[in-house]
Design a protein around this motif. Sequence first.
Motif, PDB file in Angstrom:
ATOM      1  N   THR A  33      -0.247  30.334  23.519  1.00  0.00           N
ATOM      2  CA  THR A  33       0.069  30.011  22.126  1.00  0.00           C
ATOM      3  C   THR A  33       1.238  29.025  22.039  1.00  0.00           C
ATOM      4  O   THR A  33       1.349  28.285  21.066  1.00  0.00           O
ATOM      5  CB  THR A  33       0.412  31.299  21.352  1.00  0.00           C
ATOM      6  OG1 THR A  33      -0.679  32.220  21.496  1.00  0.00           O
ATOM      7  CG2 THR A  33       0.615  31.027  19.889  1.00  0.00           C
ATOM      8  N   GLU A  34       2.105  29.047  23.030  1.00  0.00           N
ATOM      9  CA  GLU A  34       3.279  28.160  23.096  1.00  0.00           C
ATOM     10  C   GLU A  34       4.295  28.452  21.995  1.00  0.00           C
ATOM     11  O   GLU A  34       4.976  27.553  21.506  1.00  0.00           O
ATOM     12  CB  GLU A  34       2.845  26.685  23.058  1.00  0.00           C
ATOM     13  CG  GLU A  34       1.914  26.293  24.196  1.00  0.00           C
ATOM     14  CD  GLU A  34       1.663  24.798  24.278  1.00  0.00           C
ATOM     15  OE1 GLU A  34       2.526  24.019  23.855  1.00  0.00           O
ATOM     16  OE2 GLU A  34       0.594  24.414  24.780  1.00  0.00           O
ATOM     17  N   ARG A  35       4.426  29.717  21.656  1.00  0.00           N
ATOM     18  CA  ARG A  35       5.355  30.069  20.578  1.00  0.00           C
ATOM     19  C   ARG A  35       6.814  29.809  20.956  1.00  0.00           C
ATOM     20  O   ARG A  35       7.661  29.656  20.070  1.00  0.00           O
ATOM     21  CB  ARG A  35       5.183  31.536  20.184  1.00  0.00           C
ATOM     22  CG  ARG A  35       5.529  32.534  21.272  1.00  0.00           C
ATOM     23  CD  ARG A  35       5.438  33.952  20.751  1.00  0.00           C
ATOM     24  NE  ARG A  35       5.763  34.923  21.782  1.00  0.00           N
ATOM     25  CZ  ARG A  35       5.893  36.218  21.568  1.00  0.00           C
ATOM     26  NH1 ARG A  35       5.730  36.698  20.353  1.00  0.00           N
ATOM     27  NH2 ARG A  35       6.192  37.045  22.546  1.00  0.00           N
ATOM     28  N   GLU A  36       7.106  29.755  22.256  1.00  0.00           N
ATOM     29  CA  GLU A  36       8.490  29.499  22.672  1.00  0.00           C
ATOM     30  C   GLU A  36       8.945  28.103  22.261  1.00  0.00           C
ATOM     31  O   GLU A  36      10.144  27.834  22.211  1.00  0.00           O
ATOM     32  CB  GLU A  36       8.634  29.692  24.190  1.00  0.00           C
ATOM     33  CG  GLU A  36       7.914  28.675  25.045  1.00  0.00           C
ATOM     34  CD  GLU A  36       6.420  28.967  25.216  1.00  0.00           C
ATOM     35  OE1 GLU A  36       5.743  28.168  25.880  1.00  0.00           O
ATOM     36  OE2 GLU A  36       5.949  30.001  24.682  1.00  0.00           O
ATOM     37  N   ARG A  37       8.009  27.217  21.932  1.00  0.00           N
ATOM     38  CA  ARG A  37       8.356  25.864  21.501  1.00  0.00           C
ATOM     39  C   ARG A  37       8.483  25.749  19.985  1.00  0.00           C
ATOM     40  O   ARG A  37       8.746  24.658  19.471  1.00  0.00           O
ATOM     41  CB  ARG A  37       7.294  24.879  22.008  1.00  0.00           C
ATOM     42  CG  ARG A  37       7.248  24.778  23.534  1.00  0.00           C
ATOM     43  CD  ARG A  37       6.094  23.889  23.991  1.00  0.00           C
ATOM     44  NE  ARG A  37       6.143  22.589  23.323  1.00  0.00           N
ATOM     45  CZ  ARG A  37       5.069  21.823  23.135  1.00  0.00           C
ATOM     46  NH1 ARG A  37       3.880  22.239  23.551  1.00  0.00           N
ATOM     47  NH2 ARG A  37       5.180  20.661  22.528  1.00  0.00           N
ATOM     48  N   GLY A  38       8.275  26.864  19.260  1.00  0.00           N
ATOM     49  CA  GLY A  38       8.442  26.853  17.813  1.00  0.00           C
ATOM     50  C   GLY A  38       7.126  26.823  17.050  1.00  0.00           C
ATOM     51  O   GLY A  38       6.068  26.549  17.629  1.00  0.00           O
ATOM     52  N   PRO A  39       7.179  27.113  15.752  1.00  0.00           N
ATOM     53  CA  PRO A  39       5.956  27.229  14.945  1.00  0.00           C
ATOM     54  C   PRO A  39       5.135  25.949  14.867  1.00  0.00           C
ATOM     55  O   PRO A  39       3.902  26.008  14.816  1.00  0.00           O
ATOM     56  CB  PRO A  39       6.479  27.647  13.568  1.00  0.00           C
ATOM     57  CG  PRO A  39       7.936  27.326  13.564  1.00  0.00           C
ATOM     58  CD  PRO A  39       8.379  27.447  14.979  1.00  0.00           C
ATOM     59  N   GLU A  40       5.786  24.797  14.852  1.00  0.00           N
ATOM     60  CA  GLU A  40       5.032  23.538  14.790  1.00  0.00           C
ATOM     61  C   GLU A  40       4.196  23.352  16.052  1.00  0.00           C
ATOM     62  O   GLU A  40       3.057  22.858  15.996  1.00  0.00           O
ATOM     63  CB  GLU A  40       5.976  22.359  14.590  1.00  0.00           C
ATOM     64  CG  GLU A  40       6.642  22.330  13.219  1.00  0.00           C
ATOM     65  CD  GLU A  40       7.532  21.108  13.039  1.00  0.00           C
ATOM     66  OE1 GLU A  40       7.622  20.293  13.984  1.00  0.00           O
ATOM     67  OE2 GLU A  40       8.112  20.972  11.949  1.00  0.00           O
ATOM     68  N   ALA A  41       4.745  23.753  17.187  1.00  0.00           N
ATOM     69  CA  ALA A  41       4.007  23.649  18.447  1.00  0.00           C
ATOM     70  C   ALA A  41       2.822  24.611  18.460  1.00  0.00           C
ATOM     71  O   ALA A  41       1.764  24.296  19.016  1.00  0.00           O
ATOM     72  CB  ALA A  41       4.934  23.936  19.625  1.00  0.00           C
ATOM     73  N   VAL A  42       2.988  25.788  17.850  1.00  0.00           N
ATOM     74  CA  VAL A  42       1.884  26.756  17.763  1.00  0.00           C
ATOM     75  C   VAL A  42       0.736  26.165  16.961  1.00  0.00           C
ATOM     76  O   VAL A  42      -0.434  26.212  17.370  1.00  0.00           O
ATOM     77  CB  VAL A  42       2.357  28.080  17.140  1.00  0.00           C
ATOM     78  CG1 VAL A  42       1.165  29.003  16.880  1.00  0.00           C
ATOM     79  CG2 VAL A  42       3.365  28.773  18.043  1.00  0.00           C
ATOM     80  N   VAL A  43       1.051  25.599  15.812  1.00  0.00           N
ATOM     81  CA  VAL A  43       0.013  24.991  14.973  1.00  0.00           C
ATOM     82  C   VAL A  43      -0.671  23.851  15.725  1.00  0.00           C
ATOM     83  O   VAL A  43      -1.911  23.736  15.708  1.00  0.00           O
ATOM     84  CB  VAL A  43       0.607  24.493  13.641  1.00  0.00           C
ATOM     85  CG1 VAL A  43      -0.441  23.743  12.831  1.00  0.00           C
ATOM     86  CG2 VAL A  43       1.153  25.666  12.826  1.00  0.00           C
ATOM     87  N   ALA A  44       0.109  23.021  16.388  1.00  0.00           N
ATOM     88  CA  ALA A  44      -0.462  21.908  17.152  1.00  0.00           C
ATOM     89  C   ALA A  44      -1.382  22.421  18.258  1.00  0.00           C
ATOM     90  O   ALA A  44      -2.459  21.854  18.508  1.00  0.00           O
ATOM     91  CB  ALA A  44       0.648  21.051  17.739  1.00  0.00           C
ATOM     92  N   ALA A  45      -0.983  23.506  18.922  1.00  0.00           N
ATOM     93  CA  ALA A  45      -1.803  24.074  19.991  1.00  0.00           C
ATOM     94  C   ALA A  45      -3.134  24.581  19.441  1.00  0.00           C
ATOM     95  O   ALA A  45      -4.189  24.410  20.072  1.00  0.00           O
ATOM     96  CB  ALA A  45      -1.045  25.207  20.687  1.00  0.00           C
TER      97      ALA A  45
END
Length: 310
Positions: A33-45
């Motif tokens: 999910t890549e949540r460690e990179r923040g919510p914008e990264a989650v949406v992008a993923a």
Amino acid sequence: MKHVIALDVGGTGMKAALIGADTTLLHEARRPTERERGPEAVVAAILDFAAELREIGERRFGGPPVAAGVGVPGVLDEDRGVAVFAANLGWSDIPLRALLTERLGGIPVALGHDVRMGGLAEGRMGAGEGARRFLFVSVGTGIAGAIGIDGRIDPGAHGSSGEIGHIVVRPGGPACGCGQSGCLETLASAAAVGRAWAAASGDPAADAADCAKAVRSGEPRAAAVWGEMVSALADGLVTGLTLLDPGVLIVGGGLAEAGETLFAPLRTAVEERLTFQQLPRIVPAALGDTAGCLGAGLLAWDRLSTEVTA
């Protein structure tokens, strides 16, 4: 071959599939999910994963997907297709349906709660198949449920039905992240059992699976921890049964993997608490960790049929 995209977004990982009209799993994949990179990264993923699935579908099955279904945690506005809030993903007010519709070329997209998607699959094609009314309860890191009626999941008036984990079963008990004290999930979730057994055993790395193993070996401290969990879980479930009168109660999630170590005492504890209520069948979930994806696929096909008949 007609197919839909199904995405099950979790706190740490995403499971995805391409699903045919007969619910056949045509392709499966997983991504962080890549949540460690923040919510914008989650949406992008999520958007990138969906686009990749679209390309795979076109290449392998002769055309793009006809719809997509996405299950996400937290509070949702399903009518508007907005992910309102999810603490474990760090996002708020994400117009996820609109973003996915644009990324996927305008196909219909359905957004649903991850646990309710699992419940949808279990109700239609898993442990609750054929039941007119069922209650699905996932007992994992937290506890949440899905209310099934006539093959569909009732989301509630405000999109937050099934939050059985936040029924207070021990007033004044442990503080819960929701702001209350003594909620069911503070006492009966896999995380709660893990904490209690780590403290009782003196092993800070111990978890709920270790506790279940110790129960089977006859360890009295583990039996005490397990008994407290079963008692609290039975109290919460009886509240749900009293309100909803389901024909089948399906229990899934990580704790259900303990099998009869959980289900044997749980069935007894629930039955002992009933007075006028009818005892439903209490069964383990049947679809494992594919339930969320399958449910998202079912939701996508439902959304497509709604678009066609509108």
